[in-house]
Design a protein around this motif. Structure first.
Motif, mmCIF file in Angstrom:
data_model
loop_
_atom_site.group_PDB
_atom_site.id
_atom_site.type_symbol
_atom_site.label_atom_id
_atom_site.label_comp_id
_atom_site.label_asym_id
_atom_site.label_seq_id
_atom_site.Cartn_x
_atom_site.Cartn_y
_atom_site.Cartn_z
ATOM 1 N N ILE A 195 0.876 -1.179 0.000
ATOM 2 C CA ILE A 195 0.000 0.000 0.000
ATOM 3 C C ILE A 195 0.909 1.223 0.000
ATOM 4 C CG2 ILE A 195 -1.891 1.190 1.166
ATOM 5 C CD1 ILE A 195 -2.575 -1.458 2.528
ATOM 6 N N HIS A 196 1.127 1.809 -1.156
ATOM 7 C CA HIS A 196 2.226 2.756 -1.321
ATOM 8 C C HIS A 196 1.983 4.135 -0.726
ATOM 9 C CE1 HIS A 196 4.295 -0.252 -3.567
ATOM 10 N NE2 HIS A 196 3.345 -0.322 -4.494
ATOM 11 N N ASN A 197 0.785 4.394 -0.238
ATOM 12 C CA ASN A 197 0.559 5.661 0.465
ATOM 13 C C ASN A 197 0.293 5.433 1.956
ATOM 14 O OD1 ASN A 197 -1.942 4.499 0.158
ATOM 15 N ND2 ASN A 197 -3.001 6.410 -0.403
ATOM 16 N N LEU A 198 0.709 4.268 2.457
ATOM 17 C CA LEU A 198 0.606 3.948 3.884
ATOM 18 C C LEU A 198 2.017 3.929 4.470
ATOM 19 C CD1 LEU A 198 -0.886 3.035 6.454
ATOM 20 C CD2 LEU A 198 -0.716 0.677 5.593
ATOM 21 N N TYR A 199 2.210 4.714 5.519
ATOM 22 C CA TYR A 199 3.532 4.869 6.129
ATOM 23 C C TYR A 199 3.464 4.472 7.608
ATOM 24 C CZ TYR A 199 4.245 7.656 1.922
ATOM 25 O OH TYR A 199 4.316 8.076 0.617
ATOM 26 N N PHE A 200 4.626 4.123 8.137
ATOM 27 C CA PHE A 200 4.691 3.706 9.538
ATOM 28 C C PHE A 200 5.789 4.469 10.261
ATOM 29 C CE2 PHE A 200 2.626 0.107 7.570
ATOM 30 C CZ PHE A 200 1.650 -0.231 8.504
ATOM 31 N N VAL A 201 5.575 4.650 11.546
ATOM 32 C CA VAL A 201 6.570 5.280 12.406
ATOM 33 C C VAL A 201 6.388 4.701 13.807
ATOM 34 C CG1 VAL A 201 5.085 7.229 13.034
ATOM 35 C CG2 VAL A 201 7.568 7.499 13.073
ATOM 36 N N GLY A 202 7.474 4.619 14.551
ATOM 37 C CA GLY A 202 7.358 4.112 15.912
ATOM 38 C C GLY A 202 8.313 2.980 16.204
ATOM 39 N N ALA A 203 8.075 2.317 17.354
ATOM 40 C CA ALA A 203 9.025 1.336 17.866
ATOM 41 C C ALA A 203 9.200 0.127 16.953
ATOM 42 C CB ALA A 203 8.579 0.872 19.253
ATOM 43 N N GLY A 204 8.141 -0.260 16.227
ATOM 44 C CA GLY A 204 8.232 -1.447 15.386
ATOM 45 C C GLY A 204 8.782 -1.176 14.003
ATOM 46 N N THR A 205 9.070 0.096 13.720
ATOM 47 C CA THR A 205 9.451 0.513 12.381
ATOM 48 C C THR A 205 10.962 0.713 12.285
ATOM 49 O OG1 THR A 205 7.347 1.704 12.336
ATOM 50 C CG2 THR A 205 8.900 2.197 10.579
ATOM 51 N N HIS A 206 11.517 0.519 11.115
ATOM 52 C CA HIS A 206 12.930 0.806 10.872
ATOM 53 C C HIS A 206 13.248 2.236 11.314
ATOM 54 C CE1 HIS A 206 16.759 0.942 8.744
ATOM 55 N NE2 HIS A 206 16.383 2.120 8.257
ATOM 56 N N PRO A 207 14.322 2.502 12.071
ATOM 57 C CA PRO A 207 15.437 1.590 12.347
ATOM 58 C C PRO A 207 15.323 0.781 13.624
ATOM 59 C CG PRO A 207 16.030 3.805 13.016
ATOM 60 C CD PRO A 207 14.650 3.894 12.435
ATOM 61 N N VAL A 214 13.104 5.500 17.573
ATOM 62 C CA VAL A 214 11.780 6.044 17.253
ATOM 63 C C VAL A 214 11.905 7.435 16.633
ATOM 64 C CG1 VAL A 214 9.635 6.873 18.270
ATOM 65 C CG2 VAL A 214 10.542 4.647 18.937
ATOM 66 N N VAL A 215 12.797 8.260 17.189
ATOM 67 C CA VAL A 215 13.026 9.589 16.597
ATOM 68 C C VAL A 215 13.596 9.444 15.189
ATOM 69 C CG1 VAL A 215 14.378 11.713 16.788
ATOM 70 C CG2 VAL A 215 13.295 10.744 18.817
ATOM 71 N N GLY A 216 14.515 8.474 15.025
ATOM 72 C CA GLY A 216 15.080 8.227 13.697
ATOM 73 C C GLY A 216 14.032 7.771 12.704
ATOM 74 N N SER A 217 13.117 6.926 13.133
ATOM 75 C CA SER A 217 12.062 6.458 12.231
ATOM 76 C C SER A 217 11.124 7.599 11.860
ATOM 77 C CB SER A 217 11.282 5.297 12.855
ATOM 78 O OG SER A 217 10.262 5.735 13.732
#
Length: 231
Positions: A195-207, A214-217
């Motif tokens: 889903i190319h317009n769905l983004y993630f951020v947080g503890a489970g996300t890279h890096p 989390v700040v880096g993500s």
């Protein structure tokens, strides 16, 4: 429901795919994949407002217990609630006294515990109350001898609360366990692969998990969204 060009989720990964994308094939596939992964431990956090000030107790403090590897094995592998613990103590009023009424202090004390998939304990019953009392015993023994008589307000937060309030899978406090095969590129991507317009951020996300991760993500996801928006 709302229409948007882009959506960014800072919610729990499993919750996003399993509960928010229930009618989407991508949600089903991702949920099956996430069920096979290992998840980080949870936390028991006791918050306290007490009478008195303690300039000798620093803002951040770790009270080590008698064991190290054995304690980690109980949390990560054995899935039991140990009789000992190592505690992180947070004392913000030593830095900013305005966080409590004059002559008072705030603390929280954090004990790592197994997530509810490994240790499905009755945190709403006797387990939470018993652990709270053990932690107060330890603080009383090592730092504040009369702490119980000084408590003005208190509450504790358990793996069950992480699950209820934050929809955290298994009550995990840090999302996917940051082992080698679930780190960096093997962690959830900042933009979904299907889903190319769905983004993630947080503890489970890279890096990765932890405040720097989390700040880096967040920075990586924001940059990616801006780049895609300008195409």
């Amino acid at each position: 429901r709302m229409d948007c060009d882009m959506a960014a989720s800072n919610g729990d990964l499993m919750h996003t795919y399993k509960d928010l994308l229930t009618s989407n094939k991508r949600g089903e596939r991702a949920t099956k994949s996430l069920r096979r992964k290992s998840w980080s431990p949870s936390l028991f956090v006791l918050h306290l407002g007490i009478k008195g000030t303690w300039p000798g107790i620093p803002h951040h403090m770790i009270l080590f217990g008698p064991r190290y590897k054995g304690l980690l094995d109980d949390i990560y592998k054995n899935g039991v609630l140990p009789q000992d613990f190592s505690l992180y103590l947070h004392h913000p009023t030593v830095t900013d006294p305005s966080l409590a009424p004059e002559g008072c202090s705030t603390f929280y004390v954090l004990a790592p515990v197994a997530h509810m998939g490994k240790a499905p304990l009755d945190w709403d019953g006797d387990v939470g109350e018993a652990l709270k009392e053990r932690i107060l015993d330890e603080l009383e023994r090592r730092l504040i001898p009369d702490i119980r008589s000084r408590i003005m307000t208190q509450f504790h937060y358990t793996p069950a609360d992480f699950g209820r309030d934050l929809s955290a899978h298994l009550g995990s406090a840090f999302s996917l366990e940051p082992v080698l095969w679930q780190s960096a590129y093997m962690r959830a991507h900042n933009r979904d692969d299907a889903i190319h317009n769905l983004y993630f951020v947080g503890a489970g996300t890279h890096p990765g998990a932890g405040i720097p991760g989390v700040v880096g993500s967040a920075k990586a996801t924001a940059a990616l969204m801006l780049e895609d928006a300008n195409r």
